[in-house]
Design a protein around this motif. Structure first.
Motif, PDB file in Angstrom:
ATOM      1  N   THR A 190       0.750   2.592   9.910  1.00  9.93           N
ATOM      2  CA  THR A 190       0.294   3.565   8.924  1.00  9.93           C
ATOM      3  C   THR A 190      -1.184   3.417   8.571  1.00  9.93           C
ATOM      4  N   HIS A 191      -1.831   2.374   9.115  1.00  3.77           N
ATOM      5  CA  HIS A 191      -3.183   2.098   8.640  1.00  3.77           C
ATOM      6  C   HIS A 191      -4.174   1.759   9.745  1.00  3.77           C
ATOM      7  N   THR A 192      -3.728   1.230  10.870  1.00  2.00           N
ATOM      8  CA  THR A 192      -4.616   0.598  11.842  1.00  2.00           C
ATOM      9  C   THR A 192      -4.828   1.463  13.073  1.00  2.00           C
ATOM     10  N   SER A 204     -12.358  -2.823   7.534  1.00  2.00           N
ATOM     11  CA  SER A 204     -12.111  -4.108   8.194  1.00  2.00           C
ATOM     12  C   SER A 204     -11.912  -3.899   9.694  1.00  2.00           C
ATOM     13  N   ILE A 205     -12.581  -4.737  10.500  1.00  2.00           N
ATOM     14  CA  ILE A 205     -12.506  -4.661  11.959  1.00  2.00           C
ATOM     15  C   ILE A 205     -12.281  -6.063  12.511  1.00  2.00           C
ATOM     16  N   LEU A 228      -5.694  -4.005   8.478  1.00  2.00           N
ATOM     17  CA  LEU A 228      -6.816  -3.774   9.391  1.00  2.00           C
ATOM     18  C   LEU A 228      -7.058  -2.281   9.558  1.00  2.00           C
ATOM     19  N   ASP A 229      -8.329  -1.898   9.530  1.00  2.00           N
ATOM     20  CA  ASP A 229      -8.673  -0.514   9.847  1.00  2.00           C
ATOM     21  C   ASP A 229      -8.839  -0.312  11.348  1.00  2.00           C
ATOM     22  N   ASN A 286     -13.944   5.941   6.126  1.00  2.00           N
ATOM     23  CA  ASN A 286     -13.147   5.534   4.984  1.00  2.00           C
ATOM     24  C   ASN A 286     -13.915   5.876   3.702  1.00  2.00           C
ATOM     25  N   GLN A 287     -13.375   6.798   2.920  1.00  2.00           N
ATOM     26  CA  GLN A 287     -14.063   7.245   1.718  1.00  2.00           C
ATOM     27  C   GLN A 287     -13.692   6.426   0.484  1.00  2.00           C
TER      28      GLN A 287
END
Length: 544
Positions: free
Chosen positions: A106-108, A9-10, A83-84, A2-3
């Protein structure tokens, strides 16, 4: 990696004894070693398998050396849809967190195990209370940007460690965190320059298994995307080898069955052979051959996919491997069981572990191993005691499985499997099994749906003790009063009646709904059983 300037987040989900806290510490220590800011919090789960302990971690994707003395502000709990990475050791726990709205398509990225540890609610059901794995996996696919599904339980067993080490390897291979593999492995081994202990070596094996598994999936995904982009994708379906090419006796035996049945029959054959011996496994195959012949006669084209034989293969294997004291002693004295206990209590070198097993066998357990004539006498004696108001006879035992004497006692009892075929229970179980199989074959010759419904009644046989006996009584009642009911001359009506009765029998232990379903379809309800009256002494009052 993640730049952005937002924290990574985990969320970790682990059951009791799986080392979730250790995993969270490993991840936090990895960040510190690599020079990145990190924070970890946890929320304890509930006992009796109604929820996992969750660990929430945030990592800032910029090293401390580049922050010029500034410190990021971290959150204490995950935000919905932000959440990543979601990592879970159990499939239903993954679905629970997705249901809470934490994951986003779209994110996790989701990493989950395909293995299941049944919840208390699932185990309490009389019927099959398990959640549908297909629906759970579909939920994972719908609510993840990327997902990795693997059997973490199998990888853990192969590595001889706990699942937290496998999960760490999966996280390291996911590429979500900006640390190299050597950083994670350094945290597992501990002090640099020292030889890792046995526990650390096992954790490193588990780490490597998880790392390689996720890495392979990422590589496969990359290749598929490349193939799709060039329209050169080819799909090949795995097929069973022909019977002439079978390389061993098991493959030759399975090759005589249609391909859709072989996987399940192979599992049943392995179970029955392990339970008794190779001859018992051969008996399992012979019984299935007889059912298959009846089904092929009823459905020569195989339009149903041999669904009846498929169901019989499952329930027959479970029934033939019925639980008795010999089976219990065998399972409790296996080396794999000791290894599992050692892993669960997390012993280290120098620790003293004592393991005690408590047994309370009664007359039914001892009579099961005796010849029928002797078993009848012993059971008659115990019934007479009960009718006089006494409790059934039982022998409480406490055996130290860690000791030579305790282990020897269990192995001697396990060796009694050679005597099992001479016992009364073995004879009774085989007679009931054959009665059920004959009813299935007769039903198939009469009407395909009737035979299939009778085959599904094999699921009534489950558990042990009174639960097992009640299931067998219910099955016999169905076979005697519904499968050949004169009040239902149409076989299709009999099939529907059996389906309704079977469903009702699995609804409640008391059997109230089962009796109602029987009466509704013209069959008599079960006869009431005599129950002795026990008089209890009134305790003396201590109040003066």
């Amino acid at each position: 990696m993640n730049q952005s300037k937002q924290p990574i987040s985990i969320l970790l989900c682990a059951l009791g004894g799986e080392g979730g806290g250790v995993l969270a510490e490993w991840l936090a220590d990895s960040a510190r070693r690599a020079g990145y800011p990190a924070q970890a919090t946890s929320i304890p789960g509930v006992a009796q398998r109604t929820g996992a302990t969750t660990y929430y971690l945030e990592f800032f994707p910029v090293p401390l050396t580049e922050l010029a003395g500034k410190r990021p502000v971290f959150g204490l709990n995950p935000l919905p849809g932000r959440l990543d990475l979601l990592v879970s050791s159990e499939l239903l726990e993954t679905a629970r967190q997705i249901g809470n709205g934490l994951a986003s398509s779209t994110h996790t990225r989701v990493i989950t195990s395909s293995s299941r540890t049944l919840t208390t609610a699932e185990k309490m059901q009389i019927g099959d209370g398990r959640q549908d794995d297909t629906a759970l996996l579909s939920l994972v696919r719908q609510h993840s940007q990327q997902h990795h599904v693997l059997d973490m339980a199998q990888l853990t067993r192969e590595a001889g460690t706990v699942v937290s080490a496998v999960m760490l390897g999966c996280i390291a291979a996911s590429g979500v965190l900006p640390f190299g593999r050597e950083v994670f492995e350094g945290v597992v081994t501990g002090e640099s320059g020292t030889q890792p202990g046995k526990a650390a070596q096992a954790s490193l094996r588990g780490f490597a298994f998880g790392f390689e598994a996720v890495l392979r999936q990422r590589e496969q995904t990359r290749r598929v995307e490349e193939l799709l982009s060039t329209d050169e994708q080819t799909v090949t379906d795995p097929r069973w080898e022909d019977a002439k090419e079978a390389s061993n006796s098991q493959e030759k035996a399975l090759a005589s069955f249609p391909a859709p049945l072989r996987e399940r029959i192979a599992l049943g054959l392995a179970r029955t052979t392990d339970y008794q011996d190779a001859a018992y496994g051969q008996l399992y195959l012979e019984r299935l051959q007889a059912v298959l012949a009846s089904e092929q006669q009823a459905d020569p084209a195989g339009a149903s996919g041999y669904a009846t034989t498929h169901e019989v293969a499952r329930w027959l294997a479970l029934w033939m491997a019925f639980d008795d004291i010999v089976r219990v002693a065998d399972l409790k004295s296996r080396a794999s069981r000791w290894s599992r206990v050692v892993g669960e209590v997390k012993t280290t070198e120098g620790d003293l572990l004592r393991l005690y097993d408590h047994f309370k066998p009664g007359v039914p357990e001892f009579a099961a191993l005796l010849p029928p004539r002797w078993a009848v006498r012993l059971q008659r004696w115990d019934r007479a005691r009960v009718m006089r108001g006494q409790l059934p006879w039982a022998l409480p035992l406490k055996i130290g499985t860690h000791s030579v004497g305790g282990m020897l006692a269990l192995r001697v009892l396990a060796a009694c499997r050679r005597l099992r075929p001479m016992g009364s229970r073995y004879a009774n179980e085989q007679a009931l099994i054959q009665q059920w199989l004959d009813a299935v074959a007769l039903g198939l010759r009469t009407h395909a749906a009737l035979g299939h419904e009778i085959a599904l009644c094999g699921r009534l046989i489950k558990g042990y003790g009174s639960t097992n006996e009640r299931g067998k009584d219910n099955l016999l009642h169905v076979l005697q009063h519904l499968a050949v009911s004169p009040s239902l001359p149409d076989p299709a009506d009999r099939a529907r009646a059996i389906a309704a009765a079977r469903t009702a029998a699995l609804q409640d232990e008391a059997g109230t709904q089962f009796d109602a379903a029987l009466r509704e379809h013209g069959a008599p309800a079960r006869a009431l059983r005599e129950q002795p009256i026990r008089w209890m002494r009134k305790p003396r009052s201590t109040v003066q």
